[in-house]
Design a protein around this motif. Sequence first.
Motif, mmCIF file in Angstrom:
data_model
loop_
_atom_site.group_PDB
_atom_site.id
_atom_site.type_symbol
_atom_site.label_atom_id
_atom_site.label_comp_id
_atom_site.label_asym_id
_atom_site.label_seq_id
_atom_site.Cartn_x
_atom_site.Cartn_y
_atom_site.Cartn_z
ATOM 1 N N LEU A 10 1.068 6.665 -19.500
ATOM 2 C CA LEU A 10 2.238 6.627 -18.628
ATOM 3 C C LEU A 10 1.871 7.019 -17.192
ATOM 4 C CD1 LEU A 10 5.273 6.347 -18.155
ATOM 5 C CD2 LEU A 10 5.537 8.708 -18.943
ATOM 6 N N SER A 11 1.032 8.035 -17.028
ATOM 7 C CA SER A 11 0.623 8.476 -15.690
ATOM 8 C C SER A 11 -0.159 7.394 -14.960
ATOM 9 C CB SER A 11 -0.225 9.746 -15.801
ATOM 10 O OG SER A 11 0.494 10.792 -16.420
ATOM 11 N N LEU A 12 -1.009 6.664 -15.679
ATOM 12 C CA LEU A 12 -1.782 5.583 -15.071
ATOM 13 C C LEU A 12 -0.883 4.430 -14.627
ATOM 14 C CD1 LEU A 12 -4.784 5.654 -17.553
ATOM 15 C CD2 LEU A 12 -4.932 6.094 -15.087
ATOM 16 N N VAL A 13 0.133 4.129 -15.423
ATOM 17 C CA VAL A 13 1.088 3.091 -15.042
ATOM 18 C C VAL A 13 1.806 3.495 -13.748
ATOM 19 C CG1 VAL A 13 3.224 1.937 -15.706
ATOM 20 C CG2 VAL A 13 1.388 2.206 -17.379
ATOM 21 N N LEU A 14 2.196 4.762 -13.657
ATOM 22 C CA LEU A 14 2.855 5.243 -12.439
ATOM 23 C C LEU A 14 1.923 5.173 -11.232
ATOM 24 C CD1 LEU A 14 4.774 8.334 -13.897
ATOM 25 C CD2 LEU A 14 5.725 6.118 -13.231
ATOM 26 N N ALA A 15 0.642 5.466 -11.427
ATOM 27 C CA ALA A 15 -0.321 5.361 -10.322
ATOM 28 C C ALA A 15 -0.443 3.921 -9.856
ATOM 29 C CB ALA A 15 -1.674 5.904 -10.757
ATOM 30 N N ALA A 16 -0.523 2.988 -10.793
ATOM 31 C CA ALA A 16 -0.645 1.573 -10.436
ATOM 32 C C ALA A 16 0.577 1.068 -9.677
ATOM 33 C CB ALA A 16 -0.870 0.739 -11.693
ATOM 34 N N ALA A 17 1.732 1.642 -9.991
ATOM 35 C CA ALA A 17 2.983 1.187 -9.376
ATOM 36 C C ALA A 17 3.356 1.959 -8.119
ATOM 37 C CB ALA A 17 4.113 1.290 -10.399
ATOM 38 N N SER A 18 2.518 2.875 -7.652
ATOM 39 C CA SER A 18 2.854 3.717 -6.499
ATOM 40 C C SER A 18 3.070 2.884 -5.246
ATOM 41 C CB SER A 18 1.736 4.737 -6.243
ATOM 42 O OG SER A 18 1.612 5.628 -7.324
ATOM 43 N N SER A 19 4.158 3.191 -4.534
ATOM 44 C CA SER A 19 4.489 2.447 -3.320
ATOM 45 C C SER A 19 4.126 3.207 -2.047
ATOM 46 C CB SER A 19 5.984 2.112 -3.300
ATOM 47 O OG SER A 19 6.754 3.304 -3.350
ATOM 48 N N GLY A 20 3.665 4.438 -2.170
ATOM 49 C CA GLY A 20 3.303 5.233 -1.008
ATOM 50 C C GLY A 20 2.320 6.319 -1.380
ATOM 51 N N PHE A 21 1.807 6.994 -0.357
ATOM 52 C CA PHE A 21 0.783 8.008 -0.597
ATOM 53 C C PHE A 21 1.312 9.186 -1.411
ATOM 54 C CE2 PHE A 21 -1.394 11.927 0.791
ATOM 55 C CZ PHE A 21 -2.650 11.650 0.294
ATOM 56 N N VAL A 22 2.531 9.615 -1.142
ATOM 57 C CA VAL A 22 3.091 10.762 -1.865
ATOM 58 C C VAL A 22 3.206 10.456 -3.354
ATOM 59 C CG1 VAL A 22 5.105 12.245 -2.148
ATOM 60 C CG2 VAL A 22 4.314 11.648 0.142
ATOM 61 N N GLN A 23 3.701 9.247 -3.670
ATOM 62 C CA GLN A 23 3.811 8.872 -5.075
ATOM 63 C C GLN A 23 2.444 8.816 -5.749
ATOM 64 O OE1 GLN A 23 5.314 7.428 -2.447
ATOM 65 N NE2 GLN A 23 7.125 6.237 -3.071
ATOM 66 N N LEU A 24 1.461 8.256 -5.034
ATOM 67 C CA LEU A 24 0.117 8.175 -5.600
ATOM 68 C C LEU A 24 -0.487 9.563 -5.771
ATOM 69 C CD1 LEU A 24 -2.212 6.437 -6.583
ATOM 70 C CD2 LEU A 24 -2.972 6.203 -4.204
ATOM 71 N N ALA A 25 -0.210 10.461 -4.838
ATOM 72 C CA ALA A 25 -0.721 11.824 -4.942
ATOM 73 C C ALA A 25 -0.158 12.521 -6.174
ATOM 74 C CB ALA A 25 -0.387 12.612 -3.685
ATOM 75 N N LEU A 26 1.150 12.376 -6.416
ATOM 76 C CA LEU A 26 1.766 12.996 -7.593
ATOM 77 C C LEU A 26 1.240 12.364 -8.875
ATOM 78 C CD1 LEU A 26 5.451 13.329 -6.339
ATOM 79 C CD2 LEU A 26 3.762 15.155 -6.598
ATOM 80 N N ALA A 27 1.076 11.044 -8.869
ATOM 81 C CA ALA A 27 0.519 10.376 -10.037
ATOM 82 C C ALA A 27 -0.916 10.815 -10.289
ATOM 83 C CB ALA A 27 0.583 8.862 -9.857
ATOM 84 N N SER A 28 -1.682 11.045 -9.208
ATOM 85 C CA SER A 28 -3.069 11.515 -9.357
ATOM 86 C C SER A 28 -3.116 12.884 -10.016
ATOM 87 C CB SER A 28 -3.748 11.565 -7.987
ATOM 88 O OG SER A 28 -3.831 10.286 -7.405
ATOM 89 N N LEU A 29 -2.174 13.759 -9.632
ATOM 90 C CA LEU A 29 -2.084 15.070 -10.272
ATOM 91 C C LEU A 29 -1.810 14.925 -11.762
ATOM 92 C CD1 LEU A 29 -1.977 18.197 -9.842
ATOM 93 C CD2 LEU A 29 0.491 17.920 -9.504
ATOM 94 N N ALA A 30 -0.878 14.022 -12.126
ATOM 95 C CA ALA A 30 -0.538 13.812 -13.537
ATOM 96 C C ALA A 30 -1.700 13.194 -14.307
ATOM 97 C CB ALA A 30 0.703 12.925 -13.643
ATOM 98 N N VAL A 31 -2.395 12.245 -13.691
ATOM 99 C CA VAL A 31 -3.554 11.637 -14.344
ATOM 100 C C VAL A 31 -4.615 12.695 -14.622
ATOM 101 C CG1 VAL A 31 -5.524 10.083 -13.977
ATOM 102 C CG2 VAL A 31 -3.201 9.297 -13.483
ATOM 103 N N GLY A 32 -4.900 13.540 -13.628
ATOM 104 C CA GLY A 32 -5.873 14.607 -13.836
ATOM 105 C C GLY A 32 -5.459 15.549 -14.953
ATOM 106 N N LEU A 33 -4.169 15.875 -15.003
ATOM 107 C CA LEU A 33 -3.646 16.762 -16.040
ATOM 108 C C LEU A 33 -3.881 16.198 -17.434
ATOM 109 C CD1 LEU A 33 -1.767 19.370 -16.450
ATOM 110 C CD2 LEU A 33 0.098 17.721 -16.636
ATOM 111 N N CYS A 34 -3.554 14.917 -17.622
ATOM 112 C CA CYS A 34 -3.626 14.318 -18.958
ATOM 113 C C CYS A 34 -5.028 13.831 -19.317
ATOM 114 C CB CYS A 34 -2.634 13.165 -19.060
ATOM 115 S SG CYS A 34 -0.916 13.640 -18.822
ATOM 116 N N ALA A 35 -5.880 13.575 -18.310
ATOM 117 C CA ALA A 35 -7.249 13.150 -18.592
ATOM 118 C C ALA A 35 -8.045 14.229 -19.302
ATOM 119 C CB ALA A 35 -7.953 12.741 -17.299
ATOM 120 N N THR A 36 -7.524 15.446 -19.314
ATOM 121 C CA THR A 36 -8.209 16.541 -20.007
ATOM 122 C C THR A 36 -8.113 16.417 -21.521
ATOM 123 O OG1 THR A 36 -6.223 17.909 -19.763
ATOM 124 C CG2 THR A 36 -7.951 18.160 -18.102
#
Length: 406
Positions: free
Chosen positions: A103-129
């Motif tokens: 789900l986090s990766l889908v949100l990163a792919a769909a990001s429309s701005g830097f803030v959204q991508l930054a938040l998605a990056s945080l979530a991706v890092g969290l779940c990649a563990t």
Amino acid sequence: MSNIPGHPGDASRAAPMPATSALPSHLLWTIALAAGASVANSYYNQPLLGELSREFALSAGTVTWLPVLTQAGNALGVLFLAPLGDRLERKSLILRTLAALVLSLVLAAASSGFVQLALASLAVGLCATVAQQLVPLAIHLAPSHRKGQVLGVVTGGILIGILAARVVSGWMTELWGWRSVFGFSAALMLVLGFRLAWTLPVVPPSSDLGYGRLLLSMWHLVRKHASLRQAVAVQFLLFASMIGFWATFALWLERPPLQLGAVSAGLFALVGVCGALAAPAAGRFADRRGHDAVVRAGAVGTATAFAVLYLGGSSIPALVLGIFLLDVAVQSAQVANQTMVYALDAGARSRLNTVFMGTMLLGGAFGAAACGWAFTAHGWAGVCAFGMLSTTIAWGLSLRLTNDDK
């Protein structure tokens, strides 16, 4: 109930599965593949920084917050999710974390701005563990005389995942744009999730501590084991230097005289495949001779790598040599340190992994932030100076003798 070391009242709920027959080779390689693919998600954005900087009109100092947030998410995931491997049934925990990662990766792919991508990056890092839930599982299932070797195989898979992430990321960005990278990974993790659901055994939890006491027990482990404190300090510094390098390397390549793009940044990562090949060998050596010599050699090798990278920063052969030394040295030290850490307490391996990996990943976030600043202020010399300083301190710490009250 019998007490398990690490915290008063930490009691075993079920006998561990027999290790001698619980880890057939096909399962080991499935775990290594899944761990590598999972951790790769923390590194996809590094070769993309130049492209993202142009798309969102960001300075070098601002765009490097993406790897900083991803590494910070890693640290949070290791701290708050990975310890649950001692408390919950591991297969279920792994599959749920994988679903959140998709789900986090889908949100990163769909990001429309830097803030959204930054938040998605945080979530991706969290779940990649989820990779750090798979590693203690592999160690739990491995026979006692092969734990270092098994750790080396899984760590090798993780390193290959990191390297492949940088290559695939740069290549796909050039062909289809940066969003395709995250879409591809979401599909890959979904497929691997189904594979793990089919092959992973059910492993009963080893502790009945509540969540709060489970987290608190990690502090007891840190206080008890001096060698654990030494290992996490050394690996914090070594990993900070490596992630700091990779977080700024794509930006350096784009500048004169090299002027290379995202594909080139990814291709340089292939040099580090030697680190993946060295990881099982480092694990076997640690099994036979102890971890100290491997860790010290790793610190010296990392410092040497940064000397080469600084002196030959404008030379492609020198960059290749420096990256080769950097990846082999850091990964060898990590395998040796982890082999020792997992041996401290068989009933608390997820928590020991949390302490070790959480601290190491905080080092990654620190290194990315520090080198982002150093690159902005002092260019390539600042990045290499940070690497030399942190690895020299790590080498000094590795020389200290520790005595554990085991």
